[in-house]
Design a protein around this motif. Structure first.
Motif, mmCIF file in Angstrom:
data_model
loop_
_atom_site.group_PDB
_atom_site.id
_atom_site.type_symbol
_atom_site.label_atom_id
_atom_site.label_comp_id
_atom_site.label_asym_id
_atom_site.label_seq_id
_atom_site.Cartn_x
_atom_site.Cartn_y
_atom_site.Cartn_z
ATOM 1 N N GLU A 105 26.692 6.075 38.125
ATOM 2 C CA GLU A 105 27.702 5.304 38.864
ATOM 3 C C GLU A 105 27.375 3.819 38.936
ATOM 4 O O GLU A 105 28.251 2.999 39.216
ATOM 5 N N GLU A 106 26.111 3.453 38.650
ATOM 6 C CA GLU A 106 25.700 2.058 38.700
ATOM 7 C C GLU A 106 25.406 1.485 37.319
ATOM 8 O O GLU A 106 24.972 0.338 37.196
ATOM 9 N N THR A 107 25.636 2.261 36.278
ATOM 10 C CA THR A 107 25.333 1.819 34.911
ATOM 11 C C THR A 107 26.479 0.995 34.345
ATOM 12 O O THR A 107 27.633 1.441 34.340
ATOM 13 N N ASP A 108 26.162 -0.191 33.854
ATOM 14 C CA ASP A 108 27.185 -1.024 33.212
ATOM 15 C C ASP A 108 27.664 -0.361 31.924
ATOM 16 O O ASP A 108 26.866 0.224 31.180
ATOM 17 N N LEU A 109 28.945 -0.485 31.648
ATOM 18 C CA LEU A 109 29.508 0.075 30.425
ATOM 19 C C LEU A 109 28.828 -0.516 29.194
ATOM 20 O O LEU A 109 28.587 0.191 28.208
ATOM 21 N N THR A 110 28.492 -1.801 29.234
ATOM 22 C CA THR A 110 27.857 -2.438 28.075
ATOM 23 C C THR A 110 26.511 -1.786 27.751
ATOM 24 O O THR A 110 26.142 -1.652 26.584
ATOM 25 N N GLU A 111 25.770 -1.372 28.794
ATOM 26 C CA GLU A 111 24.487 -0.708 28.575
ATOM 27 C C GLU A 111 24.691 0.654 27.915
ATOM 28 O O GLU A 111 23.986 1.031 26.976
ATOM 29 N N GLY A 152 19.390 17.027 31.654
ATOM 30 C CA GLY A 152 19.680 15.790 32.354
ATOM 31 C C GLY A 152 18.473 15.337 33.161
ATOM 32 O O GLY A 152 17.545 16.102 33.408
ATOM 33 N N GLY A 153 18.505 14.079 33.566
ATOM 34 C CA GLY A 153 17.397 13.556 34.357
ATOM 35 C C GLY A 153 17.753 12.216 34.963
ATOM 36 O O GLY A 153 18.708 11.563 34.524
ATOM 37 N N GLU A 154 17.001 11.816 35.933
ATOM 38 C CA GLU A 154 17.275 10.557 36.612
ATOM 39 C C GLU A 154 16.684 9.379 35.851
ATOM 40 O O GLU A 154 15.603 9.475 35.279
ATOM 41 N N GLY A 155 17.420 8.276 35.860
ATOM 42 C CA GLY A 155 16.863 7.016 35.386
ATOM 43 C C GLY A 155 17.129 6.661 33.940
ATOM 44 O O GLY A 155 17.048 5.490 33.579
ATOM 45 N N ASP A 156 17.413 7.646 33.099
ATOM 46 C CA ASP A 156 17.690 7.325 31.693
ATOM 47 C C ASP A 156 18.793 8.227 31.144
ATOM 48 O O ASP A 156 18.747 8.649 29.987
ATOM 49 N N GLY A 157 19.800 8.499 31.984
ATOM 50 C CA GLY A 157 20.888 9.394 31.575
ATOM 51 C C GLY A 157 21.576 9.003 30.288
ATOM 52 O O GLY A 157 21.751 9.855 29.396
ATOM 53 N N PRO A 158 22.001 7.744 30.105
ATOM 54 C CA PRO A 158 22.671 7.374 28.856
ATOM 55 C C PRO A 158 21.808 7.608 27.619
ATOM 56 O O PRO A 158 22.314 8.023 26.572
ATOM 57 N N TYR A 159 20.503 7.351 27.736
ATOM 58 C CA TYR A 159 19.608 7.631 26.608
ATOM 59 C C TYR A 159 19.617 9.115 26.271
ATOM 60 O O TYR A 159 19.761 9.509 25.105
ATOM 61 N N ARG A 160 19.450 9.965 27.278
ATOM 62 C CA ARG A 160 19.442 11.407 27.062
ATOM 63 C C ARG A 160 20.764 11.871 26.436
ATOM 64 O O ARG A 160 20.770 12.735 25.547
#
Length: 240
Positions: A105-111, A152-160
């Motif tokens: 919910e706090e991750t920028d779309l660009t990231e 899934g996991g906390e802190g690096d969701g988009p990477y996973r």
């Protein structure tokens, strides 16, 4: 203890394309294919003379600078490699990066888009445009997923998420090209690279996986020794 190689692979007369070739894992894979006799086409946006590059080309290594997130550039790259060397036998999709960060919910779309582009889109486009030539040679694709893609996991969701996409891309390629082109991937835990050591100075580096050991597995998956293996996601966890 340094990694050891107990098997012999002969890639004489073959052409290997290695993306992300200037990084720690990419350059180790270039070295391994070169030692096995392949002509290696090393692909990256970072040139060998850049201070951030780990790649050391020689007479059997040919560097191609390309933006693998741009389909026109990938199409140009594949055409240039085939024009120069006449064939493609092996494709190693290694281009990628890691980012930790915020909850979804706090991750920028660009990231998020950056990770999708570098980790997944590059593998998709390279595979798409190499496939016709890999079918001609009866070749193989090996991509890099990740152990963390399995949950899934906390802190690096988009990477996973992107690395899970690489695993599913691999399974799809294997199904669509059964009997023509083999596709497999490796799932490293933490790779022992200078960048990872800098980002995680207090971690247990002894449990991390040496890039050369992962390169050995990738080389084997492209060899005749793995002729009956396609659609696999191979753990390369080391002691982690």
């Amino acid at each position: 203890m340094p990694p050891t190689t107990d098997f012999t692979v002969d890639f004489d007369g073959t052409v290997a394309v290695v993306t992300g070739a200037s990084g720690a894992l990419g350059s180790a894979t270039v070295d391994r294919f070169r030692a096995a006799g392949a002509t290696v086409c090393a692909v990256d946006v970072v040139a060998p003379d850049d201070e951030d590059s780990s790649l050391e080309p020689d007479a059997d290594t040919h560097f191609y600078e390309a933006d693998l997130t741009d389909e026109d550039d990938v199409e140009r790259l594949v055409s240039a490699i085939v024009d120069d060397h006449g064939r493609i036998d092996h494709l190693c999709n290694i281009a990628g990066t890691w980012r930790g960060g915020d909850p979804i919910e706090e991750t920028d779309l660009t990231e998020f888009e950056m990770l999708v582009d570098i980790n997944l889109k590059t593998a998709f486009l390279a595979s798409k445009h190499a496939l016709p030539h890999l079918r001609e040679s009866g070749g193989s694709i090996v991509s890099v997923s990740a152990r963390s893609s399995l949950e899934g996991g906390e802190g690096d969701g988009p990477y996973r998420i992107t690395k899970a996409g690489v695993r599913l891309l691999t399974e799809t390629l294997a199904e669509e090209n059964r009997g023509a082109v083999r596709a497999n991937c490796v799932m490293p835990s933490v790779i022992d690279t200078p960048m990872n050591r800098e980002m995680m100075p207090d971690a247990d580096h002894g449990s991390w996986v040496d890039p050369a050991e992962i390169a050995d597995v990738m080389t084997f998956l492209c060899s005749d020794g793995a002729a009956v293996t396609s659609g696999a996601a191979v753990p390369v966890y080391g002691e982690a």
